[in-house]
Design a protein around this motif. Structure first.
Motif, PDB file in Angstrom:
ATOM      1  N   ASN A 191      29.325  22.277  54.444  1.00  0.00           N
ATOM      2  CA  ASN A 191      28.453  23.237  55.126  1.00  0.00           C
ATOM      3  C   ASN A 191      27.261  23.636  54.260  1.00  0.00           C
ATOM      4  O   ASN A 191      26.912  24.805  54.126  1.00  0.00           O
ATOM      5  CB  ASN A 191      29.236  24.488  55.561  1.00  0.00           C
ATOM      6  N   ILE A 192      26.637  22.635  53.651  1.00  0.00           N
ATOM      7  CA  ILE A 192      25.411  22.831  52.867  1.00  0.00           C
ATOM      8  C   ILE A 192      24.335  21.920  53.465  1.00  0.00           C
ATOM      9  O   ILE A 192      24.561  20.722  53.625  1.00  0.00           O
ATOM     10  CB  ILE A 192      25.625  22.472  51.382  1.00  0.00           C
ATOM     11  N   THR A 193      23.180  22.491  53.797  1.00  0.00           N
ATOM     12  CA  THR A 193      22.101  21.682  54.346  1.00  0.00           C
ATOM     13  C   THR A 193      21.164  21.213  53.238  1.00  0.00           C
ATOM     14  O   THR A 193      20.965  21.907  52.237  1.00  0.00           O
ATOM     15  CB  THR A 193      21.289  22.448  55.404  1.00  0.00           C
ATOM     16  N   VAL A 194      20.600  20.022  53.440  1.00  0.00           N
ATOM     17  CA  VAL A 194      19.651  19.442  52.485  1.00  0.00           C
ATOM     18  C   VAL A 194      18.464  18.909  53.282  1.00  0.00           C
ATOM     19  O   VAL A 194      18.634  18.012  54.122  1.00  0.00           O
ATOM     20  CB  VAL A 194      20.275  18.298  51.668  1.00  0.00           C
ATOM     21  N   ASN A 195      17.298  19.459  53.022  1.00  0.00           N
ATOM     22  CA  ASN A 195      16.102  19.068  53.756  1.00  0.00           C
ATOM     23  C   ASN A 195      14.912  18.941  52.806  1.00  0.00           C
ATOM     24  O   ASN A 195      14.982  19.335  51.646  1.00  0.00           O
ATOM     25  CB  ASN A 195      15.774  20.104  54.839  1.00  0.00           C
ATOM     26  N   ALA A 196      13.835  18.403  53.326  1.00  0.00           N
ATOM     27  CA  ALA A 196      12.587  18.330  52.582  1.00  0.00           C
ATOM     28  C   ALA A 196      11.462  18.892  53.438  1.00  0.00           C
ATOM     29  O   ALA A 196      11.498  18.811  54.664  1.00  0.00           O
ATOM     30  CB  ALA A 196      12.260  16.904  52.174  1.00  0.00           C
ATOM     31  N   ASN A 250      19.349  19.633  59.251  1.00  0.00           N
ATOM     32  CA  ASN A 250      19.945  19.022  58.068  1.00  0.00           C
ATOM     33  C   ASN A 250      19.481  17.577  57.948  1.00  0.00           C
ATOM     34  O   ASN A 250      19.301  16.873  58.936  1.00  0.00           O
ATOM     35  CB  ASN A 250      21.476  19.056  58.155  1.00  0.00           C
ATOM     36  N   SER A 251      19.240  17.127  56.700  1.00  0.00           N
ATOM     37  CA  SER A 251      18.808  15.764  56.396  1.00  0.00           C
ATOM     38  C   SER A 251      17.508  15.416  57.108  1.00  0.00           C
ATOM     39  O   SER A 251      17.319  14.308  57.589  1.00  0.00           O
ATOM     40  CB  SER A 251      19.896  14.749  56.775  1.00  0.00           C
ATOM     41  N   GLN A 252      16.579  16.383  57.142  1.00  0.00           N
ATOM     42  CA  GLN A 252      15.304  16.184  57.816  1.00  0.00           C
ATOM     43  C   GLN A 252      14.137  16.357  56.837  1.00  0.00           C
ATOM     44  O   GLN A 252      14.258  17.058  55.834  1.00  0.00           O
ATOM     45  CB  GLN A 252      15.134  17.188  58.963  1.00  0.00           C
ATOM     46  N   VAL A 253      13.021  15.721  57.169  1.00  0.00           N
ATOM     47  CA  VAL A 253      11.770  15.926  56.443  1.00  0.00           C
ATOM     48  C   VAL A 253      10.800  16.586  57.413  1.00  0.00           C
ATOM     49  O   VAL A 253      10.387  15.972  58.402  1.00  0.00           O
ATOM     50  CB  VAL A 253      11.184  14.603  55.926  1.00  0.00           C
ATOM     51  N   VAL A 254      10.485  17.841  57.150  1.00  0.00           N
ATOM     52  CA  VAL A 254       9.582  18.584  58.012  1.00  0.00           C
ATOM     53  C   VAL A 254       8.149  18.384  57.488  1.00  0.00           C
ATOM     54  O   VAL A 254       7.817  18.813  56.383  1.00  0.00           O
ATOM     55  CB  VAL A 254       9.936  20.091  58.030  1.00  0.00           C
ATOM     56  N   ARG A 255       7.326  17.711  58.265  1.00  0.00           N
ATOM     57  CA  ARG A 255       5.954  17.399  57.839  1.00  0.00           C
ATOM     58  C   ARG A 255       5.032  18.536  58.263  1.00  0.00           C
ATOM     59  O   ARG A 255       4.460  18.518  59.357  1.00  0.00           O
ATOM     60  CB  ARG A 255       5.537  16.041  58.390  1.00  0.00           C
TER      61      ARG A 255
END
Length: 261
Positions: A191-196, A250-255
């Motif tokens: 339950n940990i999110t990782v994004n950019a 989660n596991s996303q790259v927000v541009r």
């Protein structure tokens, strides 16, 4: 031991329903996008560890700004490319606040050089800070964050443009995005999110350095919104990702780039 500035214990506001304020580490937080992120997360109610590599005075200014607004912060020197420094950054934050809930990796460098053997020293420097640093910070975050934790790395939307002389910078940031996707899978079930977040051109010292006024104007016109981004634009996106409303991202790259790419 590197200098550390301590702070008060009263958060500015309640960001979540946790019984005690959450803590965020923001790397590269003495200036630019990292500074804006640190200030925004402090305003959201986080206690903030303001990481810096060498500019202690600027980091202290960020800490004092957070104090002045009623928040809690410390400044912690650490070179993100050095494993022992990253371990000390987390240990110091844990000693001060007892927990680490959010890690935002914003530290980075940009050196514009052609892809050529003569550019190898510059390439190694950029890789050391941007990619090795991300590997160390994200990996250490994964060791320490509890369930509900949030990890955000700062990438760049210039990946899509492939401008000449951006080779080392683009290579490292593409690598950072790869690390984000892999780490999200490695943390499955915790339950940990990782994004950019991938900004377009943002009016920071890092972006403006080495560019003529004409180049800055031209780059500002590339996005349909026809302006450079501001550090606060990126901080708002990070605030969303690490807040309750971003919990399903989660596991996303927000541009975040105004349509730049």
């Amino acid at each position: 031991m590197a200098p550390v500035s301590t702070a008060g214990k009263t958060p500015m506001s309640s960001h979540t329903t946790f019984s005690e304020p959450q803590t965020a580490i923001v790397t590269g937080a003495s200036r630019g996008i990292g500074r804006a992120i640190a200030l925004r997360l402090a305003a959201d109610g986080f206690r903030v560890a303001v990481n810096y590599a060498g500019n202690a005075a600027s980091a202290e200014e960020v800490v004092q700004a957070i104090h002045a607004a009623g928040g809690s912060a410390i400044a912690v020197q650490a070179d993100v490319a050095r494993a022992e420094d990253v371990q000390r950054l987390f240990a110091t934050t844990l000693d001060a606040f007892g927990r680490v809930d959010v890690v935002v990796h914003s530290a980075g460098v940009m050196t514009l050089v052609p892809i050529a053997p003569d550019s190898l020293d510059a390439f190694d420097h950029v890789v050391g800070t941007n990619l090795r640093g991300a590997f160390l910070v994200l990996g250490t975050a994964a060791q320490h964050l509890p369930a509900g934790g949030k990890i955000v790395a700062v990438s760049t939307s210039v990946i899509a443009k492939s401008f000449p002389q951006y080779g080392p910078y683009i290579a490292t940031k593409a690598g950072v995005e790869g690390l984000v996707h892999v780490l999200a899978n490695e943390l499955r079930g915790r339950n940990i999110t990782v994004n950019a977040v991938a900004p377009g051109p943002v009016a920071t010292e890092l972006f403006l350095e080495g560019k003529t006024d004409e180049q800055v104007v031209q780059l500002g016109k590339l996005a349909p919104l026809e302006r450079l981004g501001q550090p606060e634009d990126i901080a708002r996106v990070v605030s969303f990702l690490v807040g309750a409303d971003g919990g399903w991202v989660n596991s996303q790259v927000v541009r975040a780039n105004g349509g730049f790419a």
